[in-house]
Motif scaffolding. Structure first.
Motif: not given
Length: 410
Positions: A174-183, A185
Motif C-alpha cells: 500500500t505504501d509503495l502504491t502511494a509513493s508511485v501515485e505521488y510521482v 501526480r
C-alpha cells in the motif's frame, strides 16, 4: 523576481489543472500563429510530457491493481461486477451507435498509400494467439513495452497471491502504491506545459486548416462520441442509480475528459481519474481496481473508431452492407476495442481485422489505417476523452447502485 518564481510554482501546484490546460492550449495556438518556427521547437515540451506519462503509467497500473486485489474485501465484489458489466455493455452500445450513424451518414474516404510498414492482426486466430502470448509475457518486458494485457495478468496474479500475505507485507504494498501515485501526480501537474508544446507544434506544422481535413468523417466520428457521452452513458447511469445522471457526466467530462483529450492516453489519465473518484467520495477499494481495468477494456471510443472507419472503407469500395453483417461488425468492433492499447492510436491497427468481414484486402485496409493517423489529432483525442471519462462515470454508477442496494437491506 525572487517572489515571482515561488508564486509561479505555487500557482502550478495549487491552481486549477483544467484552467491551466486551457491556458496552455490557447497560448500554444497564439505562439504557433505568431512564431511558427519557435513553436515547432516547443514540440519537445509536449514530447517530454507524453514520454513521462508513458513511463509512469505501466508501473502505476502494475502496482495499483496488485495492491487493490491484495487488500480487496468481498463487500466490493458485487460493485466490481457491475462496473465490468457497464464497461462491456457500454462498449458494445458504442459500436451500435456507430453503425446507425454510418447508415444515416454514409461517408467515403480518399484511400492513400502508407509510407511506413505497419503490422496488424491478420485474423481472429492471430489475435487470440497474440492475446495468449501477451498474457504470459515476462513482467519486466511487459512493463517496459507497455503491454497492458501482460501487466494486468501479472498484477492480478500477484494481487491474488498477496491476499494471503501478512498485514505488514500488505501495508508495504500500500505504501509503495502511494509513493508511485505521488510521482504520477507530479507528472500530471506538468500537463499545461505539455499541452502548450503539443498544440504549438501541431498548429505550426499543419496550420489551422490542416486540422479541418476530412471534415465529414470527423463529424461522424465525433458526433457518435458526443451522442454516447451525453445520451447513452447518462441512460445507463440512470438505469443503475435512478438519479439525474448529468451532474456526474458533466463533472467527469470536465475534469477527466479535458485532460484525456490532450494526453491522448487512457492509461496516462489513470491518476486524473483516481483523483476525481476521490473527490466524488467513491470507495477507494473499488475505484483503485476499476479505473486501471477500465483503461484497458472500457473502450467505447475505440469501438466507434473501428466501426466508422471500416464502414467508410466499405462504402468507398461499393461494398453492400446488410443489417446482420453490421451487427456482427458491432460485436467484432467491441471485442477488438477491449483489446486496444490505451495509448495514442491504439485502436487503429485493429481496423484491418474488422475490414476482413467485408473481404477488404489487407493493403487497402492499411490505407484506411493511414487515414486514421491523418485525422488522429482530433479523432484520437475525442476517443480518449470518451473512454477515460466513462471509466469514472461507470465506476460512480456502480458504486451508487451498490450503496443503494446495501441501504435497502438494512
Amino acid at each position: 523576481m525572487k517572489r515571482t518564481i515561488p508564486f509561479l510554482i505555487t500557482l502550478i501546484k495549487q491552481g486549477s489543472l483544467v484552467k491551466q490546460i486551457i491556458a496552455g492550449l490557447v497560448l500554444g495556438i497564439l505562439v504557433a500563429l505568431a512564431f511558427p518556427g519557435f513553436a515547432q521547437g516547443c514540440g519537445v515540451l509536449g514530447s517530454f510530457f507524453v514520454s513521462a506519462l508513458k513511463a509512469v503509467a505501466p508501473v502505476l497500473v502494475f502496482v495499483l491493481v496488485a495492491a487493490s486485489i491484495a487488500n480487496q474485501e468481498s463487500t466490493t465484489n458485487t460493485a466490481m461486477k457491475d462496473v465490468i458489466v457497464l464497461y462491456l455493455v457500454g462498449t458494445f452500445l458504442a459500436a451500435l451507435v456507430a453503425v446507425f450513424a454510418s447508415f444515416l451518414f454514409p461517408t467515403q474516404i480518399a484511400l492513400i498509400d502508407t509510407k511506413d510498414a505497419l503490422s496488424a492482426p491478420g485474423g481472429i486466430g492471430e489475435v487470440v494467439k497474440n492475446l495468449i502470448f501477451n498474457i504470459v509475457d515476462n513482467p519486466v518486458k511487459a512493463i517496459a513495452n507497455a503491454n497492458y494485457i501482460g501487466i494486468l495478468a501479472w498484477s492480478i496474479s500477484l494481487g491474488v497471491a498477496l491476499r494471503y500475505a501478512s498485514d505488514e507485507t500488505k501495508r508495504i504494498v500500500t505504501d509503495l502504491t502511494a509513493s508511485v501515485e505521488y510521482v504520477v501526480r507530479f507528472v500530471i501537474r506538468l500537463a499545461p506545459i505539455g499541452v502548450f508544446g503539443l498544440v504549438a507544434e501541431v498548429v505550426a506544422t499543419t496550420g489551422l486548416a490542416g486540422m479541418m481535413s476530412y471534415v465529414r468523417l470527423l463529424a461522424v466520428l465525433i458526433g457518435c462520441m458526443i451522442f454516447i457521452a451525453l445520451i447513452v452513458n447518462p441512460l445507463l447511469v440512470f438505469l443503475y442509480t435512478h438519479k439525474n445522471p448529468y451532474p456526474l457526466v458533466w463533472a467527469c467530462l470536465r475534469e477527466s475528459g479535458v485532460t484525456a483529450f490532450f494526453t491522448r492516453s487512457s492509461a496516462a489519465n489513470i491518476p486524473v481519474n483516481m483523483n476525481l473518484c476521490r473527490k466524488l467520495g467513491l470507495d477507494e477499494k473499488l475505484y483503485s481496481l476499476s479505473i486501471p481495468i477500465g483503461a484497458t477494456i472500457n473502450m467505447g471510443g475505440a469501438s466507434v473508431t473501428i466501426t466508422v472507419l471500416t464502414l467508410s472503407a466499405a462504402y468507398t469500395l461499393g461494398v453492400q452492407v446488410d443489417v446482420l453483417t453490421a451487427l456482427l461488425l458491432s460485436v467484432v468492433a467491441a471485442v477488438c476495442a477491449c483489446g486496444a492499447s490505451g495509448v495514442p492510436g491504439g485502436s487503429l491497427l485493429l481496423i484491418p481485422l474488422a475490414c476482413g468481414l467485408f473481404g477488404i484486402d489487407q493493403n487497402v485496409a492499411m490505407q484506411v489505417v493511414a487515414v486514421g493517423f491523418v485525422i488522429g489529432v482530433l479523432q484520437d483525442s475525442a476517443e480518449t476523452a470518451l473512454n477515460s471519462s466513462t471509466d469514472v462515470v461507470f465506476t460512480a454508477a456502480a458504486f451508487e447502485h451498490h450503496r443503494r442496494k446495501s441501504q435497502s437491506h438494512v
